[in-house]
Design an enzyme around this catalytic site. Sequence first.
Site, short mmCIF file in Angstrom:
data_model
loop_
_atom_site.label_atom_id
_atom_site.label_comp_id
_atom_site.label_asym_id
_atom_site.label_seq_id
_atom_site.Cartn_x
_atom_site.Cartn_y
_atom_site.Cartn_z
N HIS A 174 1.20 -1.36 0.07
CA HIS A 174 -0.35 -0.08 0.05
C HIS A 174 1.22 1.22 0.01
O HIS A 174 1.83 0.92 0.38
CB HIS A 174 -0.88 0.19 1.02
CG HIS A 174 -0.71 0.17 2.93
ND1 HIS A 174 0.29 1.66 3.17
CD2 HIS A 174 -0.89 -1.09 3.14
CE1 HIS A 174 0.22 1.30 4.33
NE2 HIS A 174 0.19 -0.50 4.47
N HIS B 200 6.92 2.67 15.95
CA HIS B 200 5.24 1.67 15.97
C HIS B 200 5.26 0.98 14.77
O HIS B 200 5.67 0.96 14.09
CB HIS B 200 4.62 3.04 16.37
CG HIS B 200 4.25 4.04 15.33
ND1 HIS B 200 5.48 4.79 14.67
CD2 HIS B 200 3.58 4.75 13.98
CE1 HIS B 200 4.33 5.91 13.86
NE2 HIS B 200 4.24 5.61 12.75
N HIS C 47 3.05 9.24 18.28
CA HIS C 47 3.97 8.22 17.62
C HIS C 47 5.43 9.77 17.23
O HIS C 47 5.13 10.16 16.09
CB HIS C 47 3.99 7.96 16.46
CG HIS C 47 3.19 6.59 17.43
ND1 HIS C 47 2.01 6.33 16.06
CD2 HIS C 47 3.06 5.97 18.66
CE1 HIS C 47 1.30 5.30 17.08
NE2 HIS C 47 2.24 4.99 18.24
N HIS D 228 7.26 1.01 11.37
CA HIS D 228 8.13 2.31 10.82
C HIS D 228 8.66 2.61 11.82
O HIS D 228 8.19 3.65 12.53
CB HIS D 228 7.24 2.79 9.61
CG HIS D 228 6.15 3.83 9.50
ND1 HIS D 228 5.37 4.93 9.63
CD2 HIS D 228 4.70 3.41 10.83
CE1 HIS D 228 5.20 5.74 9.75
NE2 HIS D 228 3.90 4.75 10.51
N GLU E 89 3.20 11.80 14.59
CA GLU E 89 1.57 11.24 13.95
C GLU E 89 1.44 11.58 15.18
O GLU E 89 1.08 11.12 16.27
CB GLU E 89 1.96 10.05 13.61
CG GLU E 89 2.56 10.03 12.61
CD GLU E 89 3.25 8.54 11.67
OE1 GLU E 89 2.50 7.58 12.35
OE2 GLU E 89 3.24 7.95 11.16
#
Length: 458
Positions: free
Chosen positions: A303, A383, A377, A346, A352
Site C-alpha cells: 500500500h 510503531h 508517535h 516504521h 504523528e
Amino acid sequence: MPITQFSIPDPYSYLNGFNSYHESEAVKGALPTAQNSPQKPPYGLYAEKLSGTAFTAPRHENKQTWLYRILPSAAHANYQALSEDTYHTSLNFKSDGQNKLHYIPNQLRWNPFDLDEKVDWVHGLHLVAAAGNPTTKSGLGILLYAAGKDMGNEAIYSADGDFLIVPQHGVLDIQTEFGKIIVRPNEICVIPRGVKYRVKLPSGPVRGYICELYQGHFELPELGPIGSNGLANSRDFQAPVAAFDDDEGNPTDYTVISKFNNNLFSAKLNHTPFDVVAWHGNYYPFKYDLGRFNTIGSISYDHPDPSIFTVLTGQSDHPGTAIADFVIFPPRWLVAENTFRPPWYHRNVMSEFMGLIAGDYDAKIGGGFRPAGASLHNIMSAHGPDANAHEKASSVDLRPQKMGEGSMAFMFESTFMVGVSEWGLKSCEKVQEDYNAESWEPLKRHFVNPEKKGIPSG
Ligand SMILES: [Fe+2]
C-alpha cells in the site's frame, strides 16, 4: 452516495469551492461595484479588509477578504489579559506566552477524553501538544475540546493561527463574521486566523480535536499523477453565506476574546461583532464532509504511503514537507495481493498525532485506541500494528475486503517534534501506562535462521 448521512440536518446555505473567490451579500446591493473602498459604501456600511497573507504575497498564495459591516472591528475597549485563574481553562497558556512542553520519545496513547458539560467552547479548549511559536508564525498546536454550554454574547478569534476543527461528538453551530456553519462528526471546518466566531451546541455536549496552524494556511495537496480529481475535491468545500445581526435600538454588550501568543485577552464592545452584511474575497471559514473523500489506494500489491489519504496540508517553506497534514483513514476496499495490508512498521521523520472519530482503526483492532482517544508517535518513535493485528494480518485469507465501515481515524502529521503539555501528559489523566506492553512487547519472533537449521539459504 459518497456523503455522510447525518442525523441532524444542516439549516444553512453555502458557497461551494476551495480557495474560490467568493462574494456574498445578505442585503442586495451591499457590495460596492468594482471598487473596494468607496467614499460612501452602500447603506452606510464600513469597509474593512481582513488579510490572510502579506499584502505582497505571490498572487497564487494571496488571501484577503473585504468585509462590509455596520461598525468596524476596531470599535472596542482595550483588551485586558485574562488570568488562568479567572478563566479556568486548561490551555496551559502561561503569562510568558510559552507553554511548558515535554519532549519525550515514548509512544503515547490516551484513553477517551472526558466530556465536560459545565463549560462553553472557550473554557473547554485544552492544549495537548505543540511545536514552534506563534510569534514567529512557525509550528502548530494540537488541542482537545469538550464543552456543554453555548457561548453567550462572546466572540473569539485566534491571532495565532488557523483552527482546523475535527468534531468527534456533538454538533457545533458556529456563527462567524462571514455567516453560519453547522459542523457535525465526520465533518471538519477551518476557521482562519483572525476570524471572529461563537459556538452554540444545538444537540448538547461536544467533544473533538483541533489542529492550529501557526504558519501559512491549509491547502489541498498536489495530486501529481493522480490527475485533476481525487482525494478531497474542490467543489465539496463549503463557505458560509453572509448573515448578520442588527442590534439597532437595542445595542448588545459583547465580549471579544483574543487568543494572542497563546494568552487570552478580552475586550468589551457595546454592539454585536456579527454585523457583516456582505463580503468578497478568498479568505473565509469553510467546512468539508469527510464522507465525500475520494479514497485512492493500491490495486496490485503493497500500500502507498499514508500521504495518499491527505485531505488538507499546511505546507512549510520546503515543498512537500508539512507543518501539518490532515490525513484520514476512511472506509475503503483492501484488495492488494500477497500483501501485509495494515500499516507497515516504521519510524517516521515526521511526528504523528492520531485521533479516532468513530469505529475501529485497522492497525489497532479492539485495542486501546478508542473513539475520542488519541495517540502520539513522535519523530523516529517506532510503531506499527500491535501483536494481535500482526498475527491476524499475516495469516488472513487475502480476499477483497471492505475495511472500516462506520469508522474514521485521522492524523495530524508534522515535520516538527511536538512537545506534550502538562495537561496532556498529566492533568487529563488519560495517558495509558501500558501502551508498549500491550501493543508491541508481545510481538513474537518468527525468524528461522537457515544457517542454524542447516537449511540452504537463498
Ligand atoms: Fe505511523
